[in-house]
Write a protein that holds these residues in place. Structure first.
Motif, PDB file in Angstrom:
ATOM      1  N   TYR A   1      26.293  66.816  22.132  1.00  0.00           N
ATOM      2  CA  TYR A   1      24.735  67.027  23.219  1.00  0.00           C
ATOM      3  C   TYR A   1      23.875  67.755  22.771  1.00  0.00           C
ATOM      4  N   GLU A   2      24.043  69.306  22.563  1.00  0.00           N
ATOM      5  CA  GLU A   2      23.888  70.733  21.989  1.00  0.00           C
ATOM      6  C   GLU A   2      23.069  69.520  20.321  1.00  0.00           C
ATOM      7  N   GLU A   3      23.130  68.738  19.620  1.00  0.00           N
ATOM      8  CA  GLU A   3      22.397  68.324  18.827  1.00  0.00           C
ATOM      9  C   GLU A   3      21.753  67.283  18.473  1.00  0.00           C
ATOM     10  N   MET A   4      21.984  66.546  20.152  1.00  0.00           N
ATOM     11  CA  MET A   4      21.275  65.293  19.806  1.00  0.00           C
ATOM     12  C   MET A   4      19.711  65.668  19.982  1.00  0.00           C
ATOM     13  N   GLY A   5      18.794  66.687  20.258  1.00  0.00           N
ATOM     14  CA  GLY A   5      17.865  66.543  19.662  1.00  0.00           C
ATOM     15  C   GLY A   5      17.060  65.717  18.578  1.00  0.00           C
ATOM     16  N   GLY A   6      18.371  66.360  17.391  1.00  0.00           N
ATOM     17  CA  GLY A   6      17.846  65.314  15.990  1.00  0.00           C
ATOM     18  C   GLY A   6      18.470  64.368  16.535  1.00  0.00           C
ATOM     19  N   ALA A   7      18.447  63.346  17.123  1.00  0.00           N
ATOM     20  CA  ALA A   7      18.661  61.627  17.090  1.00  0.00           C
ATOM     21  C   ALA A   7      17.707  61.140  17.308  1.00  0.00           C
ATOM     22  N   GLU A   8      17.390  60.504  15.968  1.00  0.00           N
ATOM     23  CA  GLU A   8      16.636  59.778  15.738  1.00  0.00           C
ATOM     24  C   GLU A   8      16.747  58.781  16.682  1.00  0.00           C
ATOM     25  N   LEU A   9      16.691  58.377  17.973  1.00  0.00           N
ATOM     26  CA  LEU A   9      17.085  57.254  19.151  1.00  0.00           C
ATOM     27  C   LEU A   9      15.006  56.782  19.463  1.00  0.00           C
ATOM     28  N   LYS A  10      13.826  57.251  18.903  1.00  0.00           N
ATOM     29  CA  LYS A  10      12.772  56.788  19.632  1.00  0.00           C
ATOM     30  C   LYS A  10      12.349  55.933  19.272  1.00  0.00           C
ATOM     31  N   GLY A  11      12.210  54.682  20.635  1.00  0.00           N
ATOM     32  CA  GLY A  11      12.185  53.192  20.599  1.00  0.00           C
ATOM     33  C   GLY A  11      13.437  52.341  20.614  1.00  0.00           C
ATOM     34  N   LYS A  12      14.331  53.527  20.596  1.00  0.00           N
ATOM     35  CA  LYS A  12      15.783  52.552  20.401  1.00  0.00           C
ATOM     36  C   LYS A  12      16.408  51.594  21.589  1.00  0.00           C
ATOM     37  N   LYS A  13      16.742  50.730  21.383  1.00  0.00           N
ATOM     38  CA  LYS A  13      17.627  50.082  23.112  1.00  0.00           C
ATOM     39  C   LYS A  13      19.095  51.061  23.217  1.00  0.00           C
ATOM     40  N   VAL A  14      19.287  52.115  24.292  1.00  0.00           N
ATOM     41  CA  VAL A  14      20.706  52.552  24.472  1.00  0.00           C
ATOM     42  C   VAL A  14      20.481  52.772  26.651  1.00  0.00           C
ATOM     43  N   ALA A  15      22.018  52.718  26.485  1.00  0.00           N
ATOM     44  CA  ALA A  15      22.788  52.287  27.535  1.00  0.00           C
ATOM     45  C   ALA A  15      23.453  54.201  27.901  1.00  0.00           C
ATOM     46  N   LEU A  16      24.151  53.805  29.149  1.00  0.00           N
ATOM     47  CA  LEU A  16      24.703  55.112  29.332  1.00  0.00           C
ATOM     48  C   LEU A  16      25.227  54.431  30.381  1.00  0.00           C
ATOM     49  N   PHE A  17      26.809  55.683  30.702  1.00  0.00           N
ATOM     50  CA  PHE A  17      28.199  54.978  31.522  1.00  0.00           C
ATOM     51  C   PHE A  17      28.298  56.771  31.193  1.00  0.00           C
ATOM     52  N   GLY A  18      29.670  57.214  31.806  1.00  0.00           N
ATOM     53  CA  GLY A  18      29.914  57.739  32.709  1.00  0.00           C
ATOM     54  C   GLY A  18      30.653  57.189  34.125  1.00  0.00           C
ATOM     55  N   CYS A  19      32.538  58.500  33.709  1.00  0.00           N
ATOM     56  CA  CYS A  19      33.151  58.699  35.236  1.00  0.00           C
ATOM     57  C   CYS A  19      33.212  60.002  35.273  1.00  0.00           C
ATOM     58  N   GLY A  20      33.204  60.147  37.093  1.00  0.00           N
ATOM     59  CA  GLY A  20      33.729  61.372  37.120  1.00  0.00           C
ATOM     60  C   GLY A  20      34.211  61.274  38.754  1.00  0.00           C
ATOM     61  N   ASP A  21      33.283  62.281  40.025  1.00  0.00           N
ATOM     62  CA  ASP A  21      33.860  61.548  41.162  1.00  0.00           C
ATOM     63  C   ASP A  21      33.557  62.159  41.958  1.00  0.00           C
ATOM     64  N   SER A  22      33.224  61.837  42.534  1.00  0.00           N
ATOM     65  CA  SER A  22      31.754  62.271  44.093  1.00  0.00           C
ATOM     66  C   SER A  22      31.868  63.632  45.715  1.00  0.00           C
ATOM     67  N   SER A  23      33.097  64.008  45.094  1.00  0.00           N
ATOM     68  CA  SER A  23      33.374  64.989  46.083  1.00  0.00           C
ATOM     69  C   SER A  23      33.019  66.146  44.840  1.00  0.00           C
ATOM     70  N   TYR A  24      32.777  66.707  44.168  1.00  0.00           N
ATOM     71  CA  TYR A  24      32.199  66.655  43.490  1.00  0.00           C
ATOM     72  C   TYR A  24      30.906  67.214  43.689  1.00  0.00           C
ATOM     73  N   THR A  25      29.833  68.418  43.331  1.00  0.00           N
ATOM     74  CA  THR A  25      29.182  69.061  43.810  1.00  0.00           C
ATOM     75  C   THR A  25      27.331  68.217  43.195  1.00  0.00           C
ATOM     76  N   TYR A  26      27.935  67.760  41.215  1.00  0.00           N
ATOM     77  CA  TYR A  26      26.903  66.388  40.477  1.00  0.00           C
ATOM     78  C   TYR A  26      28.135  65.698  39.634  1.00  0.00           C
ATOM     79  N   PHE A  27      27.985  64.079  41.060  1.00  0.00           N
ATOM     80  CA  PHE A  27      28.640  64.098  40.504  1.00  0.00           C
ATOM     81  C   PHE A  27      28.048  62.454  39.676  1.00  0.00           C
ATOM     82  N   CYS A  28      28.841  63.181  38.386  1.00  0.00           N
ATOM     83  CA  CYS A  28      27.820  61.655  37.307  1.00  0.00           C
ATOM     84  C   CYS A  28      27.495  63.141  36.504  1.00  0.00           C
ATOM     85  N   GLY A  29      27.138  64.258  36.682  1.00  0.00           N
ATOM     86  CA  GLY A  29      25.722  65.276  35.972  1.00  0.00           C
ATOM     87  C   GLY A  29      25.938  64.605  34.959  1.00  0.00           C
TER      88      GLY A  29
END
Ligand SMILES: Cc1cc2nc3c(=O)[nH]c(=O)nc-3n(C[C@H](O)[C@H](O)[C@H](O)COP(=O)(O)O)c2cc1C
Length: 148
Positions: A75-103
């Protein structure tokens, strides 16, 4: 044939499970799917030769949002990702008992905005065991495939 790259960061295997289930759905929809652990992925691979890039990370930490440990440096290096105009989808696992669910997913969404990527649908946030969310995962993946 459309090509999809799925990159996941997973410590106990939950996000990896989701990545594989999503990959199976996309493949059944006729896509050529590559699934990679983020620990073995370079930022330059994102969007490079792929019609769709899927990024998944679980969330760790509590007082503040922390990415899954392998995803954190990526993630720290993602500023260099060439994703402008590219299609992306995002997912993740978490636990809603934490303050930042899937932060981590929220931070990825913000990053996609900064990079000018096109997030094709609402990110998938799995609460708890992904084995209990199979239908939700399939429905989400079908929606992603419809944007390919
Ligand atoms: C120490 C610890 C901290 C966690 N922090 C969060 C958190 O801040 N937000 C959240 O949604 N889930 C949190 N979780 C839950 C994990 O994200 C969840 O167990 C997830 O399924 C792990 O996925 P993985 O196996 O793909 O890494 C935490 C779990 C642990 C053990």
């Amino acid at each position: 044939m459309s090509k999809a790259l799925i990159v996941y960061g997973s410590t106990t295997g939950n996000t990896e499970t989701v990545a594989k289930q999503v990959g199976e759905v996309l493949a059944r929809q006729g896509m050529e799917v590559t699934i990679q652990d983020v620990a073995r992925t370079k930022v330059g691979e994102l969007g490079n030769g792929f019609d769709l890039t899927l990024l998944g990370s679980s969330t760790w930490g509590d007082a503040e949002i922390e990415f899954q440990e392998d995803f954190a440096s990526f993630y720290e290096e993602m500023g260099g990702a060439e994703l402008k105009g590219k299609k992306v989808a995002l997912f993740g696992c978490g636990d809603s008992s934490y303050t930042y669910f899937c932060g981590a997913v929220n931070l990825l969404e913000e990053k996609m905005g900064e990079l000018g990527a096109v997030v094709v649908n609402d990110p998938l946030r799995i609460d708890g065991d992904p084995q209990d969310a199979k239908d939700e995962i399939v429905d989400w993946a079908m929606e992603v495939a419809s944007h390919a």
